[in-house]
Design a protein around this motif. Sequence first.
Motif, PDB file in Angstrom:
ATOM      1  N   GLY A 153      -5.768  -0.085   7.085  1.00  0.00           N
ATOM      2  CA  GLY A 153      -4.426  -0.437   6.646  1.00  0.00           C
ATOM      3  C   GLY A 153      -3.369   0.413   7.321  1.00  0.00           C
ATOM      4  O   GLY A 153      -2.166   0.137   7.208  1.00  0.00           O
ATOM      5  N   SER A 154      -3.803   1.438   8.028  1.00  0.00           N
ATOM      6  CA  SER A 154      -2.864   2.316   8.733  1.00  0.00           C
ATOM      7  C   SER A 154      -2.427   1.706  10.061  1.00  0.00           C
ATOM      8  O   SER A 154      -3.167   0.955  10.693  1.00  0.00           O
ATOM      9  N   ASP A 201     -12.290   1.519   4.586  1.00  0.00           N
ATOM     10  CA  ASP A 201     -11.438   1.154   3.465  1.00  0.00           C
ATOM     11  C   ASP A 201     -12.010   1.727   2.175  1.00  0.00           C
ATOM     12  O   ASP A 201     -13.051   2.388   2.165  1.00  0.00           O
ATOM     13  N   GLY A 225      -6.304   5.858  -2.771  1.00  0.00           N
ATOM     14  CA  GLY A 225      -5.472   5.847  -1.572  1.00  0.00           C
ATOM     15  C   GLY A 225      -4.002   5.972  -1.904  1.00  0.00           C
ATOM     16  O   GLY A 225      -3.558   5.674  -3.008  1.00  0.00           O
ATOM     17  N   ARG A 226      -3.255   6.418  -0.939  1.00  0.00           N
ATOM     18  CA  ARG A 226      -1.806   6.492  -1.058  1.00  0.00           C
ATOM     19  C   ARG A 226      -1.227   6.202   0.322  1.00  0.00           C
ATOM     20  O   ARG A 226      -1.917   6.326   1.339  1.00  0.00           O
ATOM     21  N   SER A 227       0.019   5.820   0.347  1.00  0.00           N
ATOM     22  CA  SER A 227       0.666   5.476   1.611  1.00  0.00           C
ATOM     23  C   SER A 227       1.670   6.549   2.005  1.00  0.00           C
ATOM     24  O   SER A 227       2.415   7.056   1.153  1.00  0.00           O
ATOM     25  N   SER A 233       4.722   6.809   4.685  1.00  0.00           N
ATOM     26  CA  SER A 233       5.538   6.013   5.603  1.00  0.00           C
ATOM     27  C   SER A 233       6.397   6.927   6.468  1.00  0.00           C
ATOM     28  O   SER A 233       7.036   7.862   5.963  1.00  0.00           O
ATOM     29  N   GLU A 243       6.294   2.871  10.089  1.00  0.00           N
ATOM     30  CA  GLU A 243       4.831   2.779  10.211  1.00  0.00           C
ATOM     31  C   GLU A 243       4.208   3.430   8.983  1.00  0.00           C
ATOM     32  O   GLU A 243       4.719   4.426   8.475  1.00  0.00           O
ATOM     33  N   THR A 244       3.105   2.857   8.534  1.00  0.00           N
ATOM     34  CA  THR A 244       2.450   3.355   7.329  1.00  0.00           C
ATOM     35  C   THR A 244       1.078   3.921   7.641  1.00  0.00           C
ATOM     36  O   THR A 244       0.297   3.299   8.371  1.00  0.00           O
ATOM     37  N   GLU A 302      -2.287   4.976   5.656  1.00  0.00           N
ATOM     38  CA  GLU A 302      -2.983   4.960   4.374  1.00  0.00           C
ATOM     39  C   GLU A 302      -3.930   6.148   4.346  1.00  0.00           C
ATOM     40  O   GLU A 302      -4.825   6.259   5.193  1.00  0.00           O
TER      41      GLU A 302
END
Length: 252
Positions: A137-138, A163, A183-185, A187, A240-241, A243
């Motif tokens: 997801g990154s 994942d 998980g955490r994001s 940004s 951009e992220t 994860e």
Amino acid sequence: MASTPPPRIFSRRRRIAGLRRARVRQSQRDAARYILQDMVEDVLERLEFMRLSPATALVIGDWTGTLALSLRGLGVEVAEADVATLDEEQPLPGSPYDLIVSLASLDRVNDLPGALLHLRGALGDGGILIASVVGAGSLANLRTAMIASEPDRPAARMHPLIDNAAASALLQRALFRRQVVDGRSLSVSYGSLDRLVSDLRDQGLGNSLASPAPPLGKAALERARAAFLRSANAKGRVVETFEILTLTGWKD
């Protein structure tokens, strides 16, 4: 019956070379270090929340030394392991530990199940592993840009990432008594593709694939830059992220 060796996706030699270059780059005042800083802060918050008071700990991958310093301030006897010299696919020295923390390291080993087994083996009874990795997801915008750079036949230029479900299954396979994966994001905004790539190299997160594709040609690089900026906001910044997955496992 002989076991089948894991596929060789990553090059340990290239990974170590990238980490060593990153340490040189870190001498620059504006070098990026936000991924590791986020992981260190998260681990300290988790330990405080769990009211965990380990007597001994092993810290892997924190080239800033911040986490080890903080733990020593709490009276913990800390050993630090440099991922440029430690082979996580082999038994770890100096065990057993009450706590092992691995930061931005396990996502680039070929035998991840084996590495987790070795980490579990280095824990004492009741010990805990906390491992933070950059997860699936990154870097969606970077992936899009890389595909756009070679529309006819895109080469493998990005790392495969794990994942949440896969991480949970891996902890269970490594025989941890209890497993938690969350998980955490994170940004971050960029004004150009080149700045993102530079930030990744600052933090030792460049390409470590065992069979790297050749460098992009001039035309392909321009296509990648243009594709990246198509996601820019009104201020011309691309958000951009990252994860961040944190794997927590307890040993019996």
